[in-house]
Design a protein around this motif. Structure first.
Motif, PDB file in Angstrom:
ATOM      1  N   HIS A  62       0.813  -1.165   0.089  1.00  0.00           N
ATOM      2  CA  HIS A  62      -0.105  -0.054  -0.027  1.00  0.00           C
ATOM      3  C   HIS A  62       0.794   1.147  -0.096  1.00  0.00           C
ATOM      4  CE1 HIS A  62       0.794   1.155   4.204  1.00  0.00           C
ATOM      5  NE2 HIS A  62       0.591  -0.101   4.533  1.00  0.00           N
ATOM      6  N   GLY A  63       0.084   2.303  -0.191  1.00  0.00           N
ATOM      7  CA  GLY A  63       0.771   3.748  -0.140  1.00  0.00           C
ATOM      8  C   GLY A  63       0.971   4.529   0.896  1.00  0.00           C
ATOM      9  N   ALA A  64       0.989   5.667   0.952  1.00  0.00           N
ATOM     10  CA  ALA A  64       1.320   6.448   2.167  1.00  0.00           C
ATOM     11  C   ALA A  64      -0.261   6.828   2.596  1.00  0.00           C
ATOM     12  CB  ALA A  64       2.036   7.927   1.536  1.00  0.00           C
ATOM     13  N   MET A  65      -0.138   7.140   3.958  1.00  0.00           N
ATOM     14  CA  MET A  65      -1.462   7.382   4.690  1.00  0.00           C
ATOM     15  C   MET A  65      -2.370   6.293   4.370  1.00  0.00           C
ATOM     16  SD  MET A  65      -1.759   9.980   6.969  1.00  0.00           S
ATOM     17  CE  MET A  65      -0.985  11.341   6.473  1.00  0.00           C
ATOM     18  N   ASP A  66      -2.178   4.983   4.340  1.00  0.00           N
ATOM     19  CA  ASP A  66      -3.071   3.871   4.055  1.00  0.00           C
ATOM     20  C   ASP A  66      -2.642   2.854   4.800  1.00  0.00           C
ATOM     21  OD1 ASP A  66      -5.068   2.705   2.468  1.00  0.00           O
ATOM     22  OD2 ASP A  66      -4.044   3.170   0.650  1.00  0.00           O
TER      23      ASP A  66
ATOM     24  N   LEU B 249       3.126   5.377  -3.261  1.00  0.00           N
ATOM     25  CA  LEU B 249       4.484   5.081  -2.649  1.00  0.00           C
ATOM     26  C   LEU B 249       4.906   3.763  -2.296  1.00  0.00           C
ATOM     27  CD1 LEU B 249       6.872   6.955  -1.577  1.00  0.00           C
ATOM     28  CD2 LEU B 249       6.090   6.644   0.715  1.00  0.00           C
ATOM     29  N   GLY B 250       3.919   2.940  -2.375  1.00  0.00           N
ATOM     30  CA  GLY B 250       4.235   1.598  -2.301  1.00  0.00           C
ATOM     31  C   GLY B 250       4.856   0.961  -3.628  1.00  0.00           C
ATOM     32  N   GLY B 251       4.695   1.692  -4.582  1.00  0.00           N
ATOM     33  CA  GLY B 251       5.272   1.532  -5.901  1.00  0.00           C
ATOM     34  C   GLY B 251       6.870   1.909  -5.896  1.00  0.00           C
ATOM     35  N   VAL B 252       7.117   2.842  -5.142  1.00  0.00           N
ATOM     36  CA  VAL B 252       8.667   3.167  -5.006  1.00  0.00           C
ATOM     37  C   VAL B 252       9.035   2.141  -4.297  1.00  0.00           C
ATOM     38  CG1 VAL B 252      10.182   4.900  -4.131  1.00  0.00           C
ATOM     39  CG2 VAL B 252       8.114   5.932  -5.252  1.00  0.00           C
ATOM     40  N   ILE B 253       8.622   1.780  -3.329  1.00  0.00           N
ATOM     41  CA  ILE B 253       9.316   0.523  -2.356  1.00  0.00           C
ATOM     42  C   ILE B 253       9.389  -0.637  -3.206  1.00  0.00           C
ATOM     43  CG2 ILE B 253       8.934  -0.878  -0.201  1.00  0.00           C
ATOM     44  CD1 ILE B 253       7.267   1.679   0.729  1.00  0.00           C
ATOM     45  N   ALA B 254       8.296  -0.942  -3.909  1.00  0.00           N
ATOM     46  CA  ALA B 254       8.575  -2.233  -4.652  1.00  0.00           C
ATOM     47  C   ALA B 254       9.750  -2.066  -5.729  1.00  0.00           C
ATOM     48  CB  ALA B 254       7.212  -2.536  -5.321  1.00  0.00           C
ATOM     49  N   LEU B 255       9.594  -1.022  -6.558  1.00  0.00           N
ATOM     50  CA  LEU B 255      10.611  -0.730  -7.754  1.00  0.00           C
ATOM     51  C   LEU B 255      12.053  -0.468  -7.117  1.00  0.00           C
ATOM     52  CD1 LEU B 255       8.626   2.097  -9.254  1.00  0.00           C
ATOM     53  CD2 LEU B 255       9.418  -0.143 -10.404  1.00  0.00           C
ATOM     54  N   ALA B 256      12.214  -0.095  -5.841  1.00  0.00           N
ATOM     55  CA  ALA B 256      13.441  -0.325  -5.210  1.00  0.00           C
ATOM     56  C   ALA B 256      13.963  -1.574  -4.818  1.00  0.00           C
ATOM     57  CB  ALA B 256      13.660   0.849  -3.909  1.00  0.00           C
ATOM     58  N   ALA B 257      13.016  -2.338  -4.389  1.00  0.00           N
ATOM     59  CA  ALA B 257      13.241  -3.830  -4.028  1.00  0.00           C
ATOM     60  C   ALA B 257      13.547  -4.745  -5.314  1.00  0.00           C
ATOM     61  CB  ALA B 257      12.042  -4.555  -3.183  1.00  0.00           C
ATOM     62  N   ALA B 258      12.727  -4.336  -6.330  1.00  0.00           N
ATOM     63  CA  ALA B 258      13.004  -5.214  -7.721  1.00  0.00           C
ATOM     64  C   ALA B 258      14.314  -4.791  -8.327  1.00  0.00           C
ATOM     65  CB  ALA B 258      12.079  -4.681  -8.580  1.00  0.00           C
ATOM     66  N   GLN B 259      14.835  -3.557  -8.116  1.00  0.00           N
ATOM     67  CA  GLN B 259      16.036  -3.099  -8.655  1.00  0.00           C
ATOM     68  C   GLN B 259      17.093  -4.068  -7.923  1.00  0.00           C
ATOM     69  OE1 GLN B 259      17.061   1.157  -9.450  1.00  0.00           O
ATOM     70  NE2 GLN B 259      18.750   0.707  -8.167  1.00  0.00           N
TER      71      GLN B 259
END
Length: 262
Positions: free
Chosen positions: A30-34, A95-105
């Motif tokens: 999930h994203g921010a404030m969620d 923002l969950g996408g930012v976290i997931a993309l950083a993890a995938a990298q």
């Protein structure tokens, strides 16, 4: 079957198994404030996948004893721990996408694929200024900034319609939101699109704001294995309000990644 458990890192994790042999595992971020509960409508359309939903640190039931600040790196480590030993598809919002993309990298071998819905790029010079507290440790500043953020995303009308209990339930996440957004804004880029080497479907709604459209299009253009998709009539909360359409895109991406692997 659905099992709620506390992860060794202190996260509140719910795993729902479909009971279907060979069902694909999907982890939702999930994203921010969620919280992870924001995917409930989406999950109602995905009864044939094994779903893992969790509250990120500082949110929902994963408050972790007030161990602030909660930086992007900590969130990345949490996700990688959930994926370890279970190569999975990941669906991530905002923002969950930012976290997931950083993890995938960092660990592409743990990802069967990735679907991001409007992942932001707050470190980019073209990204609009964020209404963040000057001091993320100041309770009143955090509360004021978090209120502005929520009013912008929910609309002033919806915010005014909430009772005090519902407002407080949202604002309690303010410290985690302020810490992670401040970190994402001021720190180095969390990921480089060119280094995302997993099958990626980058999605935005047609009614979302320009910054999220631009970030999603840029991600789709630059990531080596990326495709762009849109959801007609959706805004930033497409995972809640257009869950059926997003579920259809996830199914398509699951099928495409399975065919590529074969």
């Amino acid at each position: 079957m659905s099992i709620l458990q506390t992860h060794p890192r202190g996260l509140s994790v719910r795993e729902t198994t479909s009971g279907i042999p060979g069902a694909q595992r999907v982890v939702f971020v999930h994203g921010a404030m969620d919280t992870g509960s924001s995917f409930s409508r989406l999950l109602a359309h995905l009864g044939d996948v094994d779903a893992v939903v969790y509250d990120r640190r500082g949110y929902g039931e994963s408050k972790l004893g007030g161990r602030a600040p909660f930086l992007i790196e900590e969130h990345v480590q949490d996700l990688l721990t959930l994926l370890e030993g279970h190569r999975s598809m990941v669906l991530a919002h905002s923002l969950g996408g930012v976290i997931a993309l950083a993890a995938a990298q960092r660990s592409p071998h743990l990802f069967a694929g990735l679907l991001t819905y409007e992942a932001p790029m707050p470190w980019a010079p073209w990204w609009p200024a964020l209404s963040l507290p000057r001091d993320p440790g100041n309770t009143e500043q955090v509360r004021e900034a978090a209120t502005l953020f929520l009013r912008r995303h929910l609309s002033d009308e919806r915010w005014a319609a909430l009772d005090d209990e519902h407002r407080e339930a949202l604002l309690v996440h303010g410290p985690a939101w302020a810490a992670e957004l401040s970190d994402a804004r001021s720190g180095p880029p969390a990921f480089a699109p060119e280094d995302i080497c997993v099958p990626l479907l980058a999605v935005h709604g047609t009614l979302t704001d320009e910054r999220h459209r631009e970030a999603t299009a840029l991600l789709a253009q630059r990531a080596p294995e990326a495709r762009l998709a849109t959801i007609e009539g959706a805004g930033h909360l497409g995972h809640r309000r257009h869950s059926e359409a997003l579920a259809a895109l996830l199914r398509e991406h699951l099928a495409a990644t399975a065919e590529a692997k074969a």
